[in-house]
Design an enzyme around this catalytic site. Structure first.
Site, short mmCIF file in Angstrom:
data_model
loop_
_atom_site.label_atom_id
_atom_site.label_comp_id
_atom_site.label_asym_id
_atom_site.label_seq_id
_atom_site.Cartn_x
_atom_site.Cartn_y
_atom_site.Cartn_z
N THR A 93 0.86 -1.19 0.00
CA THR A 93 0.00 0.00 0.00
C THR A 93 0.89 1.23 0.00
O THR A 93 1.60 1.48 0.98
CB THR A 93 -0.91 0.02 1.24
OG1 THR A 93 -1.65 -1.20 1.28
CG2 THR A 93 -1.87 1.20 1.19
N LYS A 168 -7.33 1.84 -3.04
CA LYS A 168 -6.91 1.35 -1.73
C LYS A 168 -6.98 2.47 -0.68
O LYS A 168 -7.31 2.24 0.48
CB LYS A 168 -5.48 0.79 -1.84
CG LYS A 168 -4.87 0.33 -0.55
CD LYS A 168 -5.43 -0.97 0.01
CE LYS A 168 -4.91 -1.21 1.41
NZ LYS A 168 -5.01 -2.54 1.90
N LYS A 236 0.86 5.18 8.18
CA LYS A 236 1.52 5.54 6.91
C LYS A 236 0.48 5.70 5.80
O LYS A 236 0.51 6.66 5.03
CB LYS A 236 2.53 4.42 6.59
CG LYS A 236 3.19 4.41 5.25
CD LYS A 236 2.60 3.39 4.27
CE LYS A 236 2.53 1.95 4.67
NZ LYS A 236 1.89 1.04 3.73
P1 NAP Z 1 5.36 -6.36 7.59
O1 NAP Z 1 4.92 -7.62 8.22
O2 NAP Z 1 5.84 -5.25 8.44
O3 NAP Z 1 6.50 -6.73 6.51
C1 NAP Z 1 7.16 -5.74 5.78
C2 NAP Z 1 8.05 -6.39 4.74
O4 NAP Z 1 8.67 -5.35 3.95
C3 NAP Z 1 9.18 -7.22 5.34
O5 NAP Z 1 9.41 -8.33 4.50
C4 NAP Z 1 10.35 -6.23 5.29
O6 NAP Z 1 11.61 -6.86 5.31
C5 NAP Z 1 10.08 -5.57 3.95
N1 NAP Z 1 10.76 -4.30 3.77
C6 NAP Z 1 10.55 -3.16 4.47
N2 NAP Z 1 11.35 -2.19 4.00
C7 NAP Z 1 12.07 -2.72 3.00
C8 NAP Z 1 13.05 -2.21 2.12
N3 NAP Z 1 13.49 -0.95 2.20
N4 NAP Z 1 13.58 -3.05 1.19
C9 NAP Z 1 13.18 -4.33 1.11
N5 NAP Z 1 12.23 -4.86 1.91
C10 NAP Z 1 11.71 -4.07 2.84
O7 NAP Z 1 4.22 -5.72 6.67
P2 NAP Z 1 2.95 -6.44 5.99
O8 NAP Z 1 1.83 -6.44 6.98
O9 NAP Z 1 3.37 -7.71 5.33
O10 NAP Z 1 2.57 -5.32 4.91
C11 NAP Z 1 3.26 -5.22 3.65
C12 NAP Z 1 2.50 -4.20 2.79
O11 NAP Z 1 1.15 -4.67 2.60
C13 NAP Z 1 2.40 -2.81 3.43
O12 NAP Z 1 2.46 -1.81 2.43
C14 NAP Z 1 1.01 -2.83 4.08
O13 NAP Z 1 0.48 -1.52 4.23
C15 NAP Z 1 0.24 -3.68 3.08
N6 NAP Z 1 -0.95 -4.39 3.62
C16 NAP Z 1 -0.91 -5.01 4.86
C17 NAP Z 1 -2.04 -5.67 5.33
C18 NAP Z 1 -2.06 -6.37 6.68
O14 NAP Z 1 -3.18 -6.69 7.17
N7 NAP Z 1 -0.91 -6.66 7.30
C19 NAP Z 1 -3.21 -5.72 4.54
C20 NAP Z 1 -3.20 -5.12 3.30
C21 NAP Z 1 -2.07 -4.47 2.84
P3 NAP Z 1 12.28 -7.31 6.72
O15 NAP Z 1 11.76 -8.69 7.00
O16 NAP Z 1 13.74 -7.28 6.46
O17 NAP Z 1 11.85 -6.31 7.77
#
Ligand code: NAP
Length: 286
Positions: A93, A168, A236
């Site tokens: 997102t 979104k 964010k």
């Molecule tokens: P998360 O659990 O915090 O995971 C974040 C991921 O991004 C990790 O694999 C992290 O790597 C990686 N990352 C962060 N900064 C990076 C960079 N500079 N270069 C390469 N990799 C990087 O987040 P998530 O919940 O999976 O969410 C991921 C995305 O989906 C976000 O944009 C979020 O807003 C969106 N989203 C989330 C949900 C939800 O319910 N969780 C639902 C819909 C959409 P590391 O392992 O090294 O930290």
């Protein structure tokens, strides 16, 4: 068709497993390398330590990482060596502007870009029941549909690049209002001395029922806030929504309040908790 996934966080893990079930995943990359190695062992796919090498080895690159700058840095890293004709799908997102910038960087290398943010939470990612709203060329979407089908129950083409992320943003504004309403109402119910498991059960079946109440109502009433969806990530998203709203002169007061509430929680060290931690502010002192 070979797909590679960049980002094995709460969402990426489930996505990777569903892509593997469909026989489409061949490669993974994660910034913290151990996560990629462990998952690659489990799924019998290749783990890369360089996202550019992953991108060269596949036809479709999927990205699901935290924020705008992260997506742009990954796209900038993979672009110089990407094969022409590769399709990059960003499921993170981020803002529509970031989607447009990513598409422009990739277009210079004759690679295509789709913004395909998702809704449905970690449960949706795990069960392959996400909903995705897609911006980009219809032709590119047709070609990658099998990949998206492996992770989602619904795919809607919204228009050109950026329109997926704009849709979104609508979802995230709605999510702010719903979480304000649900956390406030459940705190009220608790103060009335009601049996909260029964409250969640009966209200989930009526006209006020919703995903957030059904999936997070009981845990928040029990005072547990494991993510889920980290509130720092929703913060964010709402900052992006505020910026987009400002550009059109529209007020989004529920989102403004939610941003302030999240900032209070983040200052107290709760940024990595689920968005249902908003309940902490509503229930008052323990
Ligand atoms: P998360 O659990 O915090 O995971 C974040 C991921 O991004 C990790 O694999 C992290 O790597 C990686 N990352 C962060 N900064 C990076 C960079 N500079 N270069 C390469 N990799 C990087 O987040 P998530 O919940 O999976 O969410 C991921 C995305 O989906 C976000 O944009 C979020 O807003 C969106 N989203 C989330 C949900 C939800 O319910 N969780 C639902 C819909 C959409 P590391 O392992 O090294 O930290």
């Amino acid at each position: 068709m070979k797909a590679g996934l960049i980002g094995l966080g709460a969402m990426g893990l489930g996505m990777a497993r569903n892509l593997t079930k469909a026989g489409l995943l061949s490669a993974v990359y994660n910034r913290t390398e151990s996560k990629a190695r462990d998952l690659a062992d489990e799924l019998k796919v290749n783990a890369y330590t360089d996202p550019a090498e992953l991108a060269q080895a596949v036809d479709v690159v999927l990205i699901c990482i935290s924020a705008d700058q992260d997506v742009l840095s990954v796209v900038t890293a993979i672009a110089p060596s990407i094969k022409p004709g590769t399709i990059v799908i960003d499921m993170s997102t981020v803002s529509s502007d970031t989607a447009l910038q990513a598409a422009a960087i990739l277009a210079e290398r004759q690679a295509e870009f789709l913004d395909a943010p998702v809704s449905g939470g970690v449960e949706g990612a795990k069960n392959g029941t996400l909903v995705t709203m897609v911006g980009g060329e219809a032709d590119a979407l047709t070609r990658v549909r099998p990949v998206l089908d492996a992770m989602t129950k619904r795919i809607v083409h919204m228009g050109p690049v950026g329109m997926g992320q704009a849709t979104k943003a609508v979802n995230q504004i709605m999510c702010a209002g719903i979480s304000q309403a649900v956390t406030e109402a459940l705190a009220f119910g608790r103060a009335q001395g009601l049996p909260m498991d029964k409250v969640v059960d009966v209200i989930s079946g009526g006209a006020s029922g919703n995903w957030f109440l059904e999936h997070r109502g009981l845990t928040m009433a029990q005072g547990t806030f494991a993510p889920g969806f980290k509130l720092a990530l929703h913060h964010k998203d709402l900052k992006i929504c505020q910026h987009m709203a400002e550009q059109t002169g529209l007020a989004i007061p529920l989102s403004d309040k939610t941003v302030k509430d999240y900032e209070q929680l983040m200052a107290q060290g709760f940024g990595d908790e689920d968005i249902s931690a908003l309940y902490r502010l509503k229930r008052g002192r323990e």
